[in-house]
Design a protein around this motif. Structure first.
Motif, PDB file in Angstrom:
ATOM      1  N   GLU A 217       0.811  -1.213   0.000  1.00  0.00           N
ATOM      2  CA  GLU A 217       0.000   0.000   0.000  1.00  0.00           C
ATOM      3  C   GLU A 217       0.848   1.269   0.000  1.00  0.00           C
ATOM      4  OE1 GLU A 217      -2.967   2.312   3.089  1.00  0.00           O
ATOM      5  OE2 GLU A 217      -3.077   0.122   3.001  1.00  0.00           O
ATOM      6  N   GLN A 218       1.916   1.306   0.758  1.00  0.00           N
ATOM      7  CA  GLN A 218       2.733   2.511   0.858  1.00  0.00           C
ATOM      8  C   GLN A 218       3.491   2.810  -0.432  1.00  0.00           C
ATOM      9  OE1 GLN A 218       2.505   4.665   3.422  1.00  0.00           O
ATOM     10  NE2 GLN A 218       0.893   3.232   4.035  1.00  0.00           N
ATOM     11  N   GLU A 219       3.756   1.779  -1.213  1.00  0.00           N
ATOM     12  CA  GLU A 219       4.467   1.973  -2.487  1.00  0.00           C
ATOM     13  C   GLU A 219       3.519   2.271  -3.635  1.00  0.00           C
ATOM     14  OE1 GLU A 219       6.901   0.111   0.388  1.00  0.00           O
ATOM     15  OE2 GLU A 219       5.033  -0.702  -0.441  1.00  0.00           O
ATOM     16  N   PHE A 220       2.234   2.083  -3.406  1.00  0.00           N
ATOM     17  CA  PHE A 220       1.238   2.207  -4.468  1.00  0.00           C
ATOM     18  C   PHE A 220       0.741   3.649  -4.550  1.00  0.00           C
ATOM     19  CE2 PHE A 220      -2.546   1.346  -6.954  1.00  0.00           C
ATOM     20  CZ  PHE A 220      -2.209   0.233  -7.702  1.00  0.00           C
ATOM     21  N   LYS A 221       1.587   4.516  -5.099  1.00  0.00           N
ATOM     22  CA  LYS A 221       1.250   5.932  -5.207  1.00  0.00           C
ATOM     23  C   LYS A 221       1.606   6.432  -6.597  1.00  0.00           C
ATOM     24  CE  LYS A 221       1.993   6.695  -0.259  1.00  0.00           C
ATOM     25  NZ  LYS A 221       2.801   7.380   0.780  1.00  0.00           N
ATOM     26  N   ALA A 222       0.636   7.075  -7.244  1.00  0.00           N
ATOM     27  CA  ALA A 222       0.841   7.533  -8.615  1.00  0.00           C
ATOM     28  C   ALA A 222      -0.284   8.489  -8.999  1.00  0.00           C
ATOM     29  CB  ALA A 222       0.876   6.352  -9.576  1.00  0.00           C
TER      30      ALA A 222
END
Length: 221
Positions: A60-65
């Motif tokens: 979740e923490q890496e899923f940013k765009a």
């Protein structure tokens, strides 16, 4: 400011073409990949996570765009177990849409299939229909669902059903006109072009039917 895009399924036929096009697109500064296997692409714009996609929620923490492109899909031949099949074609896109909602990512574009229907008697079409329904329930502002017919392109694996249909289509030009036009196979590069167009414009339709994929791609050559 340049955008960040996430691709799920970048090692597949459509996803790989999409990745190449995004790498060449100056509007994008970083392409984040979540994949089971490496895409083999390196460079300053690529950030790749090799993960178990069934556990996407753990990232979740890496899923940013700014945008998420989902090109995940399997076949009965590759995945005969129905539970695993559903986990791929339904579970992964829905998990990605959920993460979009959590992080307020306002553009989610997913490849489904022509004939997707929650009430279909065909398992494949029913699973795609259920996926579409659940994705739309997240009410992500710019959600687009592409519904291609058979996808053309150089695959690593051979698909007998697709080969047969392509031979039939090439032998019968009338499949490309009239009411049968909606079944015309679509090249993977056209799907990738349509996905990028939709991410960078407004379109009134949420479900992009097969013939519309052709039209959007052809209009943006």
């Amino acid at each position: 400011m340049k955008k960040t895009a996430i691709i799920l399924g970048a090692t597949g036929l459509t996803g790989n073409i999409l990745l190449q096009r995004l790498l060449e697109d100056d509007r994008y500064g970083q392409i984040v990949l979540f994949s089971r296997n490496s895409s083999g692409r390196n460079g300053p714009k690529v950030k790749e996570y090799i993960i178990n996609l069934f556990e996407l929620h753990q990232y979740e923490q890496e899923f940013k765009a700014d945008e998420v492109f989902c090109c995940i899909g399997t076949t009965k031949a590759k995945t005969p177990d129905k539970q695993t099949y559903k986990a791929i074609d339904y579970g992964i896109p829905v998990s990605a849409a959920r993460l979009c909602k959590i992080h307020n990512i306002q553009t989610f574009i997913v490849v489904s299939a022509l004939g997707a229907n929650t009430k279909s008697s065909f398992f494949y079409n029913r699973i795609k229909g259920l996926m579409e329904k659940e994705v739309l329930n997240f009410d992500i502002k710019n959600t687009y669902i592409l519904q291609p017919s058979l996808i053309e392109g150089q695959r690593r694996e051979k698909r007998k059903g697709e080969w047969f249909f392509k031979q039939l289509a090439s032998a019968m030009p009338f499949l490309k006109v009239g009411p049968l036009k909606k079944f015309q196979p679509v090249p993977a590069y056209k799907i990738a072009k349509a996905m990028i167009y939709l991410a960078n414009s407004t379109h009134k339709e949420i479900r992009i039917k097969n013939h519309k994929i052709h039209e959007i791609a052809d209009a943006n050559d």
